[in-house]
Enzyme design. Structure first.
Site, mmCIF file in Angstrom:
data_model
loop_
_atom_site.group_PDB
_atom_site.id
_atom_site.type_symbol
_atom_site.label_atom_id
_atom_site.label_comp_id
_atom_site.label_asym_id
_atom_site.label_seq_id
_atom_site.Cartn_x
_atom_site.Cartn_y
_atom_site.Cartn_z
ATOM 1 N N SER A 8 0.813 -1.221 0.000
ATOM 2 C CA SER A 8 0.000 0.000 0.000
ATOM 3 C C SER A 8 0.841 1.264 0.000
ATOM 4 C CB SER A 8 -0.920 0.018 1.226
ATOM 5 O OG SER A 8 -0.163 0.012 2.425
ATOM 6 N N CYS A 23 4.083 -11.466 12.536
ATOM 7 C CA CYS A 23 5.071 -10.906 13.461
ATOM 8 C C CYS A 23 4.393 -10.400 14.730
ATOM 9 C CB CYS A 23 5.880 -9.798 12.795
ATOM 10 S SG CYS A 23 4.901 -8.404 12.200
#
Length: 351
Positions: free
Chosen positions: A208, A294
């Site tokens: 993005s 993560c």
């Protein structure tokens, strides 16, 4: 400060923060008199550990906070540049900063050292505002390599202290299974994409962030690779591609942390499931999915369960080829589970 139990028995020495929810962070279980000497010893030990476990790169994490017994300090190396970040009041103290920079210079001989500042962390620690930038030397950009793939690095760009060095070994592992048409989702500077392209895949990368894709394109040119870069929201792109019938032999999902806290866990799991569901529907029979999280608050078991649920809903049978974690220069302490956060599953789609 010294930490003692209710009977006055010495437990250890710790950094103290008057603002953090973590008030004390253990620095030593032994009594010491030379604090600067202890800091230097810890940095030397961290460097020596990397000399044993880091291979095929000139970019790696040099100091990983509690995992290197230097809580509140992060240091990354990018070829001839160093980037560091302080996370606590104690590591921001000027005598500590001076000792750390002096020892890093003596051990690693960088051309320049930069500090990367996260304003929110400094605000939470009630520290005065600082700007990111060079604190030593005047070189701000370099080229580094991982697994034979080259990358640009600039101290004025990027997230955290720079590239995602914790994925370095996973990049190489993924490339071993590379084949056909590949899609790297949340590609950032092109870590997975460039490794897959080197292994012979035809690759498209999605992110993005236009600035991230611009760096990724420069990295592709640096390596002589042709990669299609797509600017867009990953969820929207996957939905549109799936609806239009696009299929791939290899898909990578490497999103940012969806669960910043335990409160975010349910939302995060739904997000991971949607991503993996759409990716699995787009994979051809015999395809490979590399899917990562993560988020520390998402356990290995929970992440595997999400992928299993996505596979069931996508009517796909999958085999886990590898269950991986962060690179060895981001060590995991057995008694500090927070040091282990990265999950990386490499999955084979049987049907």
């Amino acid at each position: 400060m010294q930490v003692c139990d209710e009977r006055g028995k010495f437990l250890g020495a710790a950094f103290y923060s008057s603002a953090s929810q973590i008030a004390i962070r253990l620095i030593s279980r032994e009594v010491f008199t030379d604090f600067n000497g202890l800091l230097r010893e810890r940095i030397r030990a961290a460097v020596a550990y990397r000399e044993r476990v880091v291979h095929d790169t000139d970019a790696y994490r040099v100091v990983f906070s509690e995992a290197d017994f230097l809580p509140g300090l992060i240091v990354d190396r990018y070829n001839d540049l160093l980037s560091f970040q302080v996370l606590t009041q104690a590591t921001d103290a000027e005598p500590v900063r001076e000792t750390v920079l002096s020892e890093l210079t003596e051990q690693l001989h960088p051309v320049a050292i930069a500090e990367r500042v996260e304003p929110k962390i400094r605000e939470l620690e009630q520290l005065p505002a600082r700007r990111s930038g060079l604190v030593q030397g005047d070189k701000s950009g370099t080229v580094f390599s991982m697994n034979g793939v080259r990358f640009h690095y600039d101290v004025k760009e990027g997230q955290k202290t720079g590239a995602f060095l914790d994925q370095r070994e996973n990049y190489a592992a993924a490339a071993q299974y590379a084949r056909g048409d590949a899609l790297d989702v949340f590609c950032y500077h092109g870590g997975f994409a460039l490794h897959l392209a080197k292994a012979g895949c035809k690759v498209a990368g999605v992110d993005s962030s236009r600035p991230a894709l611009e760096v990724a394109d420069r990295n592709a040119a640096l390596n002589g690779r042709e990669i299609e870069w797509i600017e867009g929201n990953a969820f929207d792109v996957l939905r549109d591609y799936q609806k239009s019938g696009q299929h791939y032999d290899f898909v990578v999902l490497d999103p940012p942390a969806f669960a910043k806290s335990k409160r975010d866990l349910d939302t995060a799991l739904r997000g991971y499931k949607e991503l993996n569901l759409r990716a699995l529907k787009m994979l051809r029979r015999g395809g490979i999915l590399v899917t990562c999280s993560c988020s520390y608050h998402v356990s290995v078991a929970e992440f595997l369960a999400v992928v299993a649920e996505a596979a069931r809903d996508a009517h796909r049978e999958v085999r886990v080829l590898e269950s991986r974690t962060q690179a060895k220069d981001h060590p995991i302490l057995a008694n500090v589970p927070e040091t282990g956060y990265l999950k990386c599953l490499i999955v084979y789609v049987s049907n």
